[in-house]
Design a protein around this motif. Sequence first.
Motif, PDB file in Angstrom:
ATOM      1  N   TYR A  16       0.837  -1.205   0.000  1.00 43.68           N
ATOM      2  CA  TYR A  16       0.000   0.000   0.000  1.00 43.68           C
ATOM      3  C   TYR A  16       0.871   1.253   0.000  1.00 43.68           C
ATOM      4  CZ  TYR A  16      -3.945  -3.050   1.236  1.00 43.68           C
ATOM      5  OH  TYR A  16      -4.902  -4.022   1.253  1.00 43.68           O
ATOM      6  N   SER A  17       1.955   1.210   0.738  1.00 41.56           N
ATOM      7  CA  SER A  17       2.865   2.346   0.802  1.00 41.56           C
ATOM      8  C   SER A  17       3.486   2.628  -0.568  1.00 41.56           C
ATOM      9  CB  SER A  17       3.956   2.073   1.836  1.00 41.56           C
ATOM     10  OG  SER A  17       4.885   3.117   1.856  1.00 41.56           O
ATOM     11  N   LEU A  18       3.920   1.582  -1.274  1.00 45.22           N
ATOM     12  CA  LEU A  18       4.490   1.769  -2.604  1.00 45.22           C
ATOM     13  C   LEU A  18       3.454   2.286  -3.600  1.00 45.22           C
ATOM     14  CD1 LEU A  18       6.755  -1.386  -2.828  1.00 45.22           C
ATOM     15  CD2 LEU A  18       7.497   0.987  -2.680  1.00 45.22           C
ATOM     16  N   ILE A  19       2.239   1.778  -3.519  1.00 43.93           N
ATOM     17  CA  ILE A  19       1.173   2.213  -4.427  1.00 43.93           C
ATOM     18  C   ILE A  19       0.829   3.676  -4.181  1.00 43.93           C
ATOM     19  CG2 ILE A  19      -1.289   1.911  -4.948  1.00 43.93           C
ATOM     20  CD1 ILE A  19      -0.739  -1.151  -4.557  1.00 43.93           C
ATOM     21  N   VAL A  20       0.717   4.068  -2.927  1.00 42.47           N
ATOM     22  CA  VAL A  20       0.415   5.466  -2.609  1.00 42.47           C
ATOM     23  C   VAL A  20       1.578   6.367  -3.012  1.00 42.47           C
ATOM     24  CG1 VAL A  20      -0.017   7.083  -0.719  1.00 42.47           C
ATOM     25  CG2 VAL A  20      -1.263   4.937  -0.820  1.00 42.47           C
ATOM     26  N   SER A  21       2.806   5.893  -2.863  1.00 46.36           N
ATOM     27  CA  SER A  21       3.973   6.675  -3.299  1.00 46.36           C
ATOM     28  C   SER A  21       3.923   6.923  -4.801  1.00 46.36           C
ATOM     29  CB  SER A  21       5.270   5.955  -2.947  1.00 46.36           C
ATOM     30  OG  SER A  21       5.439   5.900  -1.556  1.00 46.36           O
ATOM     31  N   ASN A  25       3.416  10.644  -6.769  1.00 54.39           N
ATOM     32  CA  ASN A  25       4.368  11.105  -7.777  1.00 54.39           C
ATOM     33  C   ASN A  25       3.727  11.167  -9.164  1.00 54.39           C
ATOM     34  OD1 ASN A  25       7.243  11.404  -6.621  1.00 54.39           O
ATOM     35  ND2 ASN A  25       6.420   9.609  -5.598  1.00 54.39           N
ATOM     36  N   ASP A  26       2.391  11.176  -9.204  1.00 53.10           N
ATOM     37  CA  ASP A  26       1.626  11.256 -10.457  1.00 53.10           C
ATOM     38  C   ASP A  26       1.985  10.152 -11.441  1.00 53.10           C
ATOM     39  OD1 ASP A  26       0.163  13.527  -9.658  1.00 53.10           O
ATOM     40  OD2 ASP A  26       1.828  14.821 -10.250  1.00 53.10           O
ATOM     41  N   ILE A  27       2.123   8.941 -10.912  1.00 50.20           N
ATOM     42  CA  ILE A  27       2.429   7.768 -11.722  1.00 50.20           C
ATOM     43  C   ILE A  27       1.277   6.790 -11.594  1.00 50.20           C
ATOM     44  CG2 ILE A  27       3.969   5.778 -11.922  1.00 50.20           C
ATOM     45  CD1 ILE A  27       6.172   7.544 -10.769  1.00 50.20           C
ATOM     46  N   ASP A  28       0.904   6.177 -12.702  1.00 52.54           N
ATOM     47  CA  ASP A  28      -0.109   5.134 -12.679  1.00 52.54           C
ATOM     48  C   ASP A  28       0.479   3.924 -11.955  1.00 52.54           C
ATOM     49  OD1 ASP A  28      -2.161   3.321 -13.175  1.00 52.54           O
ATOM     50  OD2 ASP A  28      -1.529   2.971 -15.245  1.00 52.54           O
ATOM     51  N   PRO A  29      -0.047   3.578 -10.773  1.00 55.16           N
ATOM     52  CA  PRO A  29       0.544   2.479 -10.002  1.00 55.16           C
ATOM     53  C   PRO A  29       0.568   1.151 -10.759  1.00 55.16           C
ATOM     54  CG  PRO A  29      -1.036   3.677  -8.658  1.00 55.16           C
ATOM     55  CD  PRO A  29      -1.161   4.199 -10.050  1.00 55.16           C
ATOM     56  N   GLN A  30      -0.451   0.884 -11.551  1.00 52.55           N
ATOM     57  CA  GLN A  30      -0.489  -0.379 -12.290  1.00 52.55           C
ATOM     58  C   GLN A  30       0.604  -0.422 -13.349  1.00 52.55           C
ATOM     59  OE1 GLN A  30      -4.254  -1.294 -14.067  1.00 52.55           O
ATOM     60  NE2 GLN A  30      -3.626  -3.339 -14.648  1.00 52.55           N
ATOM     61  N   ALA A  31       0.800   0.675 -14.073  1.00 48.04           N
ATOM     62  CA  ALA A  31       1.854   0.728 -15.097  1.00 48.04           C
ATOM     63  C   ALA A  31       3.231   0.616 -14.453  1.00 48.04           C
ATOM     64  CB  ALA A  31       1.749   2.029 -15.885  1.00 48.04           C
ATOM     65  N   TRP A  32       3.421   1.329 -13.342  1.00 45.05           N
ATOM     66  CA  TRP A  32       4.706   1.282 -12.644  1.00 45.05           C
ATOM     67  C   TRP A  32       5.006  -0.129 -12.153  1.00 45.05           C
ATOM     68  CZ3 TRP A  32       5.088   0.432  -7.235  1.00 45.05           C
ATOM     69  CH2 TRP A  32       6.402   0.440  -6.760  1.00 45.05           C
ATOM     70  N   ALA A  34       3.722  -3.021 -13.120  1.00 48.31           N
ATOM     71  CA  ALA A  34       3.904  -3.960 -14.224  1.00 48.31           C
ATOM     72  C   ALA A  34       5.309  -3.833 -14.815  1.00 48.31           C
ATOM     73  CB  ALA A  34       2.849  -3.714 -15.301  1.00 48.31           C
ATOM     74  N   ASP A  35       5.781  -2.601 -14.984  1.00 51.70           N
ATOM     75  CA  ASP A  35       7.121  -2.386 -15.529  1.00 51.70           C
ATOM     76  C   ASP A  35       8.197  -2.895 -14.576  1.00 51.70           C
ATOM     77  OD1 ASP A  35       8.994  -1.205 -17.499  1.00 51.70           O
ATOM     78  OD2 ASP A  35       9.470   0.134 -15.827  1.00 51.70           O
ATOM     79  N   VAL A  36       8.045  -2.597 -13.306  1.00 48.52           N
ATOM     80  CA  VAL A  36       9.040  -3.034 -12.315  1.00 48.52           C
ATOM     81  C   VAL A  36       9.086  -4.552 -12.238  1.00 48.52           C
ATOM     82  CG1 VAL A  36       9.568  -3.070  -9.854  1.00 48.52           C
ATOM     83  CG2 VAL A  36       9.013  -0.914 -10.972  1.00 48.52           C
ATOM     84  N   LEU A  37       7.926  -5.192 -12.216  1.00 48.17           N
ATOM     85  CA  LEU A  37       7.911  -6.658 -12.139  1.00 48.17           C
ATOM     86  C   LEU A  37       8.505  -7.298 -13.391  1.00 48.17           C
ATOM     87  CD1 LEU A  37       4.466  -7.301 -10.435  1.00 48.17           C
ATOM     88  CD2 LEU A  37       6.740  -7.507  -9.420  1.00 48.17           C
ATOM     89  N   ALA A  38       8.334  -6.645 -14.533  1.00 46.52           N
ATOM     90  CA  ALA A  38       8.900  -7.182 -15.774  1.00 46.52           C
ATOM     91  C   ALA A  38      10.420  -7.045 -15.814  1.00 46.52           C
ATOM     92  CB  ALA A  38       8.284  -6.469 -16.976  1.00 46.52           C
ATOM     93  N   ARG A  39      10.965  -6.015 -15.149  1.00 48.39           N
ATOM     94  CA  ARG A  39      12.405  -5.743 -15.237  1.00 48.39           C
ATOM     95  C   ARG A  39      13.208  -6.189 -14.025  1.00 48.39           C
ATOM     96  NH1 ARG A  39      13.886   0.014 -16.245  1.00 48.39           N
ATOM     97  NH2 ARG A  39      12.305   0.494 -14.725  1.00 48.39           N
ATOM     98  N   GLU A  50      16.583   2.589  -8.327  1.00 49.68           N
ATOM     99  CA  GLU A  50      16.151   3.172  -9.599  1.00 49.68           C
ATOM    100  C   GLU A  50      14.718   2.780  -9.943  1.00 49.68           C
ATOM    101  OE1 GLU A  50      18.931   1.801 -12.483  1.00 49.68           O
ATOM    102  OE2 GLU A  50      20.555   3.081 -11.734  1.00 49.68           O
ATOM    103  N   LEU A  51      14.222   1.709  -9.336  1.00 57.44           N
ATOM    104  CA  LEU A  51      12.879   1.236  -9.639  1.00 57.44           C
ATOM    105  C   LEU A  51      11.814   1.826  -8.713  1.00 57.44           C
ATOM    106  CD1 LEU A  51      13.675  -2.524 -10.308  1.00 57.44           C
ATOM    107  CD2 LEU A  51      13.481  -0.659 -11.961  1.00 57.44           C
ATOM    108  N   LEU A  52      12.225   2.599  -7.726  1.00 52.32           N
ATOM    109  CA  LEU A  52      11.261   3.245  -6.840  1.00 52.32           C
ATOM    110  C   LEU A  52      10.474   4.297  -7.617  1.00 52.32           C
ATOM    111  CD1 LEU A  52      13.517   3.590  -3.689  1.00 52.32           C
ATOM    112  CD2 LEU A  52      11.589   2.029  -4.006  1.00 52.32           C
ATOM    113  N   PRO A  53       9.250   4.562  -7.211  1.00 51.02           N
ATOM    114  CA  PRO A  53       8.387   5.454  -8.009  1.00 51.02           C
ATOM    115  C   PRO A  53       8.992   6.807  -8.344  1.00 51.02           C
ATOM    116  CG  PRO A  53       7.091   4.415  -6.292  1.00 51.02           C
ATOM    117  CD  PRO A  53       8.529   4.038  -6.052  1.00 51.02           C
ATOM    118  N   TRP A  54       9.641   7.474  -7.398  1.00 51.26           N
ATOM    119  CA  TRP A  54      10.168   8.811  -7.678  1.00 51.26           C
ATOM    120  C   TRP A  54      11.359   8.767  -8.620  1.00 51.26           C
ATOM    121  CZ3 TRP A  54       9.302   6.650  -2.974  1.00 51.26           C
ATOM    122  CH2 TRP A  54      10.401   6.110  -2.315  1.00 51.26           C
TER     123      TRP A  54
END
Length: 65
Positions: A16-21, A25-32, A34-39, A50-54
């Motif tokens: 929840y903390s990562l999703i709210v972060s 930061n005006d990032i779509d949590p689902q897109a973020w 999905a990208d992080v899990l893929a990489r 480098e993979l943290l939302p900010w």
Amino acid sequence: MFAGSDRGGQRAAMMYSLIVSAKMNDIDPQAWLADVLARIADHPAHKLDELLPWCWQARERLEAA
């Protein structure tokens, strides 16, 4: 109580903390996520920050430019 165990509650709180972060930061949590899990499997462990939302947002802007 709703997470099934104390450990489950701690994991849920972390997610929840990562999703709210990401939202803050005006990032779509689902897109973020999905990208992080893929990489993440090929990403160097010493560069996980480098993979943290900010940081991810800054990288996305650099790649778009």
